[in-house]
Design an enzyme around this catalytic site. Structure first.
Site, short mmCIF file in Angstrom:
data_model
loop_
_atom_site.label_atom_id
_atom_site.label_comp_id
_atom_site.label_asym_id
_atom_site.label_seq_id
_atom_site.Cartn_x
_atom_site.Cartn_y
_atom_site.Cartn_z
N CYS A 54 0.65 -2.77 12.80
CA CYS A 54 -0.13 -1.64 13.31
C CYS A 54 0.43 -0.17 12.63
CB CYS A 54 -0.45 -1.65 14.62
SG CYS A 54 -1.77 -0.67 15.33
N TRP A 57 0.81 -1.33 -0.07
CA TRP A 57 -0.05 0.09 -0.12
C TRP A 57 0.92 1.38 0.15
CZ3 TRP A 57 -3.90 1.42 4.44
CH2 TRP A 57 -4.79 2.57 4.21
N GLY A 60 -2.01 -4.83 8.56
CA GLY A 60 -1.71 -3.86 9.58
C GLY A 60 -0.93 -4.64 10.76
N ARG A 110 8.57 -0.27 2.46
CA ARG A 110 8.80 0.57 1.22
C ARG A 110 10.22 0.86 1.16
NH1 ARG A 110 5.44 6.11 2.57
NH2 ARG A 110 5.68 6.12 4.88
N TYR A 130 -4.21 1.16 -4.49
CA TYR A 130 -3.16 2.03 -3.73
C TYR A 130 -2.47 2.66 -4.72
CZ TYR A 130 -3.94 -1.69 -0.32
OH TYR A 130 -4.47 -2.68 0.73
P1 NAP Z 1 1.84 -2.15 8.42
O1 NAP Z 1 2.42 -3.24 7.83
O2 NAP Z 1 1.16 -2.40 9.96
O3 NAP Z 1 2.88 -0.92 8.77
C1 NAP Z 1 3.69 -0.55 7.67
C2 NAP Z 1 4.70 0.54 8.11
O4 NAP Z 1 5.22 0.12 9.15
C3 NAP Z 1 5.94 0.90 7.15
O5 NAP Z 1 5.19 1.92 6.19
C4 NAP Z 1 6.69 1.60 7.78
O6 NAP Z 1 6.23 3.22 7.99
C5 NAP Z 1 6.76 0.77 9.04
N1 NAP Z 1 7.64 -0.27 9.01
C6 NAP Z 1 7.78 -1.40 8.45
N2 NAP Z 1 8.91 -1.90 8.69
C7 NAP Z 1 9.69 -1.41 9.58
C8 NAP Z 1 10.89 -1.33 10.07
N3 NAP Z 1 11.78 -2.48 9.79
N4 NAP Z 1 11.18 -0.49 11.07
C9 NAP Z 1 10.64 0.61 11.40
N5 NAP Z 1 9.40 0.79 10.82
C10 NAP Z 1 9.05 -0.13 9.59
O7 NAP Z 1 0.73 -1.35 7.72
P2 NAP Z 1 -0.08 -1.24 6.41
O8 NAP Z 1 0.90 -1.04 5.22
O9 NAP Z 1 -1.10 -0.63 6.55
O10 NAP Z 1 -0.39 -3.03 6.26
C11 NAP Z 1 0.34 -3.97 5.38
C12 NAP Z 1 -0.32 -4.41 4.28
O11 NAP Z 1 -1.60 -4.72 4.31
C13 NAP Z 1 -0.58 -3.17 3.07
O12 NAP Z 1 0.50 -2.73 2.41
C14 NAP Z 1 -1.51 -3.86 2.38
O13 NAP Z 1 -0.75 -4.63 1.50
C15 NAP Z 1 -2.54 -4.57 3.31
N6 NAP Z 1 -3.77 -3.74 3.83
C16 NAP Z 1 -4.70 -3.88 3.32
C17 NAP Z 1 -5.99 -3.51 3.90
C18 NAP Z 1 -7.49 -3.95 3.38
O14 NAP Z 1 -8.56 -3.25 3.48
N7 NAP Z 1 -7.25 -5.17 2.84
C19 NAP Z 1 -5.83 -2.41 4.74
C20 NAP Z 1 -4.67 -1.91 5.17
C21 NAP Z 1 -3.43 -2.71 4.63
P3 NAP Z 1 7.19 4.06 7.49
O15 NAP Z 1 7.59 3.75 6.13
O16 NAP Z 1 6.44 5.35 7.27
O17 NAP Z 1 8.57 4.18 8.25
#
Ligand code: NAP
Length: 332
Positions: free
Chosen positions: A208, A23, A205, A282, A59
């Site tokens: 989170c 995303w 998430g 990313r 996205y």
């Molecule tokens: P997430 O995976 O909970 O958090 C992603 C964020 O965490 C990254 O953008 C980054 O923030 C931070 N992060 C990741 N690895 C890190 C590390 N090693 N150290 C520090 N910070 C780190 O959130 P999400 O992207 O919302 O969820 C994951 C995926 O789930 C999405 O990409 C999407 O594919 C899917 N999704 C689906 C829905 C749905 O409705 N089906 C909804 C939400 C998400 P920064 O880049 O800002 O540092």
């Protein structure tokens, strides 16, 4: 590193229990992104044994799928299991639900073109559309499956009753709900349903939105259109409670397992059932901790301790509901 895998009905290859979430790679609602870094993180994931890449047309309004498509060119397509979605439409930057057969049939062609491929491994309904029957949506998706354009079907943000309706018409391999140790609504219904029917839950998430990666503080600022500016968990005064919980979880993870809170949080998702943790990254360095997730497990005592740390610090919990897109408004 040995990455755990599991089987998803309808797919021939085992699927890694960490999936790359893309995303943020689309930029929209994440304050922008960098295409070269994005391609590098997708290839880094695939080179290190993460074969599941989750994306969606919405996205970046096509940008994430385009970038994943570019990253998979030059010999990477065969390594990847593409999970993308359908049934969210956008107009003038506004997003709404649309599961009409016409929309689905148009979207699959747009997605295949953007992703430079002739099939999608896992095709998921992004959000249920109250204006179209679930059975009708399932029927259209099953036609695409029979035509070979998609291999397996999934849903996201569906209730158990909605999944039941879908399964009456077409095979349903996966659900994609929000799930992490702060957001556990699915424990009562969706996760037991997934287990009972031999499905797999792709937990979104899992970090989170970065909180559980352990680097976000009370003063961390988010730029541009980053959704965390309005995420109720990230607003004062509640953010302080979540940050304090993350710090306490990190201290516990280090003392008990020699791991960071990030590894603990992903392990928590994986040890709850037939799950895959979607890890939104990313930049390649954000995947540095992947190997620390495997080769150990949480026991009953660890689950209890995590629950008590969460309850001790978070007095005013709130869920991820703010992310739900609106229903379509039909013209009068
Ligand atoms: P997430 O995976 O909970 O958090 C992603 C964020 O965490 C990254 O953008 C980054 O923030 C931070 N992060 C990741 N690895 C890190 C590390 N090693 N150290 C520090 N910070 C780190 O959130 P999400 O992207 O919302 O969820 C994951 C995926 O789930 C999405 O990409 C999407 O594919 C899917 N999704 C689906 C829905 C749905 O409705 N089906 C909804 C939400 C998400 P920064 O880049 O800002 O540092």
């Amino acid at each position: 590193m040995t990455i755990e895998t599991l089987e998803i009905e309808g797919l021939s290859a085992p699927v890694s229990r960490i999936g790359l979430g893309t995303w943020a790679i689309g930029g929209w609602m994440w304050g922008g992104t960098d295409e070269n870094e994005s391609i590098a993180v997708i290839r880094r994931a695939l080179d290190s044994g993460i074969n599941l890449v989750d994306t969606a047309p919405v996205y970046g309004f096509g940008a994430s799928e385009e970038i994943v498509g570019k990253a998979l060119a030059d010999g990477y397509r065969h390594k990847a299991i593409i999970a993308t979605k359908v049934a969210l439409e956008w107009r003038d930057g506004k997003v709404f639900r649309n599961s009409t057969p016409a929309r689905i049939r148009q979207e699959i062609e747009d997605t295949l073109r953007r992703m430079r491929t002739d099939y999608i491994d896992l095709y998921q309904v992004h959000w249920p559309d109250a204006l179209v029957s679930i059975e009708e949506t399932a029927g259209v998706l099953d036609d695409l499956r029979k035509q070979g354009k998609v291999r397996a079907l999934g849903v996201s943000n569906f209730s158990t009753a909605q999944m039941e309706a879908f399964r009456r018409v077409a095979p349903l391999s996966t659900a994609q709900p929000p799930y992490n140790l702060f957001e556990r609504d699915i424990d009562g219904d969706v996760l037991p349903y997934v287990k009972q029917h031999g499905m797999v839950a792709l937990a979104y998430g899992a970090l989170c939105r970065g909180l559980l990666a352990g680097r976000i503080d009370v003063g961390t600022k988010f730029e541009g259109d980053d959704l965390r500016q309005g995420d109720p968990k990230f607003l004062a005064p509640r953010r302080a409670q979540y940050v304090a919980a993350v710090r306490a979880l990190d201290a516990y993870a280090r003392e008990r397992f020699g791991k960071s809170v990030l590894s603990l949080a992903v392990r928590w998702v994986l040890d709850r059932g037939p799950t895959i943790a979607l890890w939104g990254a990313r930049r390649p360095a954000q995947l540095d901790g992947v190997e620390d997730v495997f080769g150990w497990h949480l026991d009953a005592d660890a689950f209890r301790r995590i629950d008590s740390i969460v309850a001790e610090h978070i007095k005013d919990p709130v869920g991820p509901e703010f992310m739900a897109p609106p229903q379509r408004v039909l013209a009068a």
